[in-house]
Design an enzyme around this catalytic site. Structure first.
Site, mmCIF file in Angstrom:
data_model
loop_
_atom_site.group_PDB
_atom_site.id
_atom_site.type_symbol
_atom_site.label_atom_id
_atom_site.label_comp_id
_atom_site.label_asym_id
_atom_site.label_seq_id
_atom_site.Cartn_x
_atom_site.Cartn_y
_atom_site.Cartn_z
ATOM 1 C CB ALA A 65 -0.871 -0.018 1.242
ATOM 2 N N GLY A 111 0.677 -5.068 0.760
ATOM 3 C CA GLY A 111 -0.471 -5.179 -0.150
ATOM 4 C C GLY A 111 -0.129 -5.860 -1.465
ATOM 5 C CD GLU A 114 -2.243 -7.675 2.694
ATOM 6 O OE1 GLU A 114 -1.845 -6.531 2.363
ATOM 7 O OE2 GLU A 114 -2.934 -7.870 3.700
ATOM 8 C CD GLU A 134 1.573 -5.649 5.860
ATOM 9 O OE1 GLU A 134 2.339 -6.567 6.226
ATOM 10 O OE2 GLU A 134 0.954 -5.679 4.782
HETATM 11 N N1 COA Z 1 4.604 3.179 -0.525
HETATM 12 C C1 COA Z 1 4.992 4.365 -1.063
HETATM 13 N N2 COA Z 1 6.139 4.512 -1.748
HETATM 14 C C2 COA Z 1 6.907 3.426 -1.903
HETATM 15 C C3 COA Z 1 6.577 2.175 -1.367
HETATM 16 C C4 COA Z 1 5.356 2.080 -0.662
HETATM 17 N N3 COA Z 1 4.907 0.927 -0.151
HETATM 18 N N4 COA Z 1 7.550 1.290 -1.666
HETATM 19 C C5 COA Z 1 8.469 1.966 -2.383
HETATM 20 N N5 COA Z 1 8.086 3.264 -2.517
HETATM 21 C C6 COA Z 1 8.790 4.340 -3.221
HETATM 22 C C7 COA Z 1 9.966 4.865 -2.401
HETATM 23 O O1 COA Z 1 9.521 5.816 -1.450
HETATM 24 C C8 COA Z 1 10.809 5.484 -3.499
HETATM 25 O O2 COA Z 1 10.226 6.722 -3.879
HETATM 26 P P1 COA Z 1 11.175 8.021 -4.116
HETATM 27 O O3 COA Z 1 12.103 7.621 -5.231
HETATM 28 O O4 COA Z 1 10.212 9.092 -4.492
HETATM 29 O O5 COA Z 1 11.898 8.242 -2.832
HETATM 30 C C9 COA Z 1 10.601 4.522 -4.664
HETATM 31 O O6 COA Z 1 9.383 3.836 -4.411
HETATM 32 C C10 COA Z 1 11.707 3.498 -4.806
HETATM 33 O O7 COA Z 1 11.842 2.825 -3.577
HETATM 34 P P2 COA Z 1 13.218 2.691 -2.768
HETATM 35 O O8 COA Z 1 12.867 2.461 -1.322
HETATM 36 O O9 COA Z 1 14.102 3.830 -3.087
HETATM 37 O O10 COA Z 1 13.810 1.371 -3.434
HETATM 38 P P3 COA Z 1 14.838 0.351 -2.767
HETATM 39 O O11 COA Z 1 15.277 -0.554 -3.856
HETATM 40 O O12 COA Z 1 15.858 1.054 -1.987
HETATM 41 O O13 COA Z 1 13.943 -0.497 -1.711
HETATM 42 C C11 COA Z 1 12.001 -1.734 -0.981
HETATM 43 C C12 COA Z 1 12.906 -1.328 -2.168
HETATM 44 C C13 COA Z 1 10.792 -2.453 -1.577
HETATM 45 C C14 COA Z 1 12.760 -2.644 -0.044
HETATM 46 C C15 COA Z 1 11.532 -0.462 -0.228
HETATM 47 O O14 COA Z 1 11.036 0.455 -1.154
HETATM 48 C C16 COA Z 1 10.482 -0.720 0.804
HETATM 49 O O15 COA Z 1 10.769 -1.225 1.877
HETATM 50 N N6 COA Z 1 9.210 -0.342 0.515
HETATM 51 C C17 COA Z 1 8.132 -0.435 1.439
HETATM 52 C C18 COA Z 1 7.641 -1.844 1.558
HETATM 53 C C19 COA Z 1 6.531 -1.940 2.592
HETATM 54 O O16 COA Z 1 6.735 -1.699 3.766
HETATM 55 N N7 COA Z 1 5.340 -2.306 2.124
HETATM 56 C C20 COA Z 1 4.213 -2.521 2.964
HETATM 57 C C21 COA Z 1 3.420 -1.287 3.119
HETATM 58 S S1 COA Z 1 2.055 -1.565 4.201
#
Ligand code: COA
Length: 259
Positions: A65, A111, A114, A134
């Site tokens: 999400a 999500g 999911e 989460e």
């Molecule tokens: N919601 C909003 N933005 C997200 C996102 C999410 N769930 N997951 C990634 N993004 C965005 C990042 O903020 C970043 O945006 P920016 O370039 O404007 O800063 C972009 O996507 C790229 O992500 P980034 O974190 O820079 O890539 P990475 O390769 O370093 O890491 C992940 C990848 C997937 C490990 C990391 O993005 C992450 O942990 N995301 C969240 C996952 C999560 O907790 N999901 C459950 C949500 S309830």
């Protein structure tokens, strides 16, 4: 047509691509609304026989999400977000009478995991990563993760994954039964299409019954066996069941019409 989703219909298969690669295809409110619309198309458009869900780019299926929408939420808002998503998208995917497969091409977190789990089954590329992180945000899954992950991998492993927020790689996901096949990135869509193509040549009412009855088993419906007896009987009233038996006896491929 959509802001955050690409669709392509070819040979009865609707490919649905979540298209926010700069945000790793995170599910914001617009994606959820547009996914709801596109799932409506899967339900209602007779030209659509099945669908594949995937993410744009080579890095992510859906990274969860959209966390940037979380700060403004209170308890009611959070509940509304989860309920709307579950009712409009996740449950409708799960209960679609037409097969919907996930082609997981990278991160499937929160999500995203999911969304993949709501599909009838999943294929993954070898760079896929699965997780329910989460708890790292002080939350629990809200789009069905606690239920569907437990159904798919069992209680102990689901507890561990949701308590640690750890990620699984594709071969671990395969070993746990979270995905059915792992392919190279290049092979993911062709292999998913081949499997779905084979499913949509079969009798659609029988496929719909498989989905309905298997979903009942997954939630431990105590009347599952009785409902199977009824479904088995009902199918004998279809033209397709007659055609299936006839074609077998005549040693030719069956031609199903969905009747
Ligand atoms: N919601 C909003 N933005 C997200 C996102 C999410 N769930 N997951 C990634 N993004 C965005 C990042 O903020 C970043 O945006 P920016 O370039 O404007 O800063 C972009 O996507 C790229 O992500 P980034 O974190 O820079 O890539 P990475 O390769 O370093 O890491 C992940 C990848 C997937 C490990 C990391 O993005 C992450 O942990 N995301 C969240 C996952 C999560 O907790 N999901 C459950 C949500 S309830």
């Amino acid at each position: 047509m959509y802001q955050t989703i690409l669709t392509e219909l070819a040979e009865g298969i609707l490919t649905i691509t979540v298209n926010r690669p700069d945000k790793l295809n995170a599910l914001n409110r617009i994606v959820i609304e547009e996914l709801a619309e596109v799932i409506g198309t899967v339900y209602d458009n007779p030209e659509v026989k099945g669908a594949i869900l995937t993410g744009a780019g080579s890095k992510s299926f859906v990274a969860g999400a959209d966390i940037s929408e979380f700060l403004e939420l209170d308890g009611y808002g959070g509940m509304e977000l989860a309920k709307k998503g579950q009712d409009m998208v996740f449950s409708r995917i799960e209960h679609s009478s037409k097969p919907i497969l996930a082609a997981v091409n990278g991160f499937a977190l929160g999500g995203g995991c999911e969304l993949a789990m709501a599909c009838h089954f999943r294929l993954a590329s070898d760079n896929a990563r699965f997780g329910q992180p989460e708890v790292n945000l002080g939350l629990v899954p809200g789009y069905g993760g606690t239920q569907r992950l437990t159904q798919l991998v069992g209680k102990g492993k689901a507890m561990e994954l949701m308590m640690t927020g750890a990620m699984l790689n594709a071969s671990e996901a395969l070993q746990l039964g979270l995905v059915n096949h792992v392919t190279t990135a290049e092979e993911l869509m062709p292999k998913t299409r081949t499997i779905l193509q084979s499913i949509i040549t079969k009798a659609p009412i029988a496929i719909a019954k498989v989905i309905e009855l298997t979903n009942l088993a997954a939630i431990g419906d105590p009347n599952g066996l009785t409902k199977e007896i009824h479904a088995f009987g009902e199918l004998f009233n279809t033209t397709d069941a007659k055609e299936g038996a006839k074609a077998f006896l005549e040693k030719r491929p069956a031609v199903f019409t969905g009747n």
